[in-house]
Design an enzyme around this catalytic site. Sequence first.
Site, short mmCIF file in Angstrom:
data_model
loop_
_atom_site.label_atom_id
_atom_site.label_comp_id
_atom_site.label_asym_id
_atom_site.label_seq_id
_atom_site.Cartn_x
_atom_site.Cartn_y
_atom_site.Cartn_z
CG HIS A 202 -4.27 -2.07 8.56
ND1 HIS A 202 -4.27 -3.03 7.69
CD2 HIS A 202 -3.96 -3.12 9.85
CE1 HIS A 202 -4.24 -4.37 8.22
NE2 HIS A 202 -3.68 -4.04 9.62
CG ASP B 90 -6.00 -0.46 4.90
OD1 ASP B 90 -6.01 -1.53 5.33
OD2 ASP B 90 -4.95 0.50 4.09
CG ASP C 291 -2.52 2.46 5.59
OD1 ASP C 291 -1.97 1.29 6.76
OD2 ASP C 291 -2.57 1.95 4.02
CD GLU D 182 0.11 -4.40 1.06
OE1 GLU D 182 0.40 -5.60 1.49
OE2 GLU D 182 0.68 -3.62 1.93
CG ASP E 200 -4.70 -3.43 2.08
OD1 ASP E 200 -4.73 -4.64 1.90
OD2 ASP E 200 -4.00 -3.13 2.62
CG ASP F 211 -5.57 -5.52 5.12
OD1 ASP F 211 -6.18 -4.38 4.49
OD2 ASP F 211 -4.22 -5.17 5.33
CG HIS G 35 2.69 -1.24 4.48
ND1 HIS G 35 2.75 -3.02 5.09
CD2 HIS G 35 3.04 -1.38 5.55
CE1 HIS G 35 2.21 -3.43 5.27
NE2 HIS G 35 2.88 -2.59 6.44
CG HIS H 201 -2.75 0.30 1.07
ND1 HIS H 201 -3.31 0.52 1.72
CD2 HIS H 201 -2.60 1.51 -0.11
CE1 HIS H 201 -4.55 1.12 1.36
NE2 HIS H 201 -3.76 1.61 0.13
#
Length: 297
Positions: A122, A120, A124, A269, A224, A226, A137, A97
């Site tokens: 997360h 996402d 980030d 990712e 992303d 994830d 990332h 990312h």
Amino acid sequence: MNQNISIIGVPMDLGQTRRGVDMGPSAIRYADVIERLERLHIHVEDLGDIQIERVVEEPTGKLRNLRAVTFAATRLFQVVDSVVGHGRFPLVLGGDHSIAIGTLAGVSKHYENLGVIWFDAHGDLNPVEQSPTGNIHGMPLAASLGIGHENLTNVGNYSPKIKPQNVVIIGARDLDPGERELIKEHSIKVYTMHEIDRLGMARVMEETIHYLKGRTDGVHLSLDLDALDPHDAPGVGTPVLGGVTYRESHLAMEMLAEANIITSAEFVEVNPILDEKNKTAKVAVALIGSLFGEKLL
């Protein structure tokens, strides 16, 4: 949505420490992303992969591979800038990312108030000094807001790329302490998995679309894999249980297609080494199809 797409692969794995995500663009292509889009009568040009500089470098403070990540971000900025300048839709395939630093630099140059949907697990948003890992990332959204090392914030020779009030994070369920502080300080709009569970994805997307439509002149989607639950997308480097379902993700993409607000996108990712029979790349391609208007009937 723009029916002329330029695909840009970024085989980058230097923004984190797990190998394999550099094969993400190839895996997504192998899952027939071009054929999927062409079936929707979209004109697709594949610009191939940008060059990634691979050198052994000592960490810069807490930052890993700063030089190489900056080099890749600058090159990606140049390619995306050219694509947007020629009136085409940039579809960037990652790679980790950290590549979003270059994507957003190339896109935001062409908009006064670019909106960003950050799909996402997360945030980030790690400030460099508070990053628990030093992995870039975990910093691209912060860097795009003008927060972080100057090499990252100044890609494209301007900063910031985006405004905090134009960002919506969807699917968050793993935030570091520094990220929580930054979100509160800048009043960034976040829909965690709690809100998605409680409100439902349809309402989350309705609110997101309404929120961004009134304040932006373009919207970038940074997805992303994830963000999805590991059951549906196992081939990612930092999986977090309890994520967005496959069907919820499709609904989100379908609603963005109907709203016709997305002007650029990246899917990142995908890690084939950690995947099961290219399952995660196939999920990425299916979501790309929905984003560009693919329907059952």
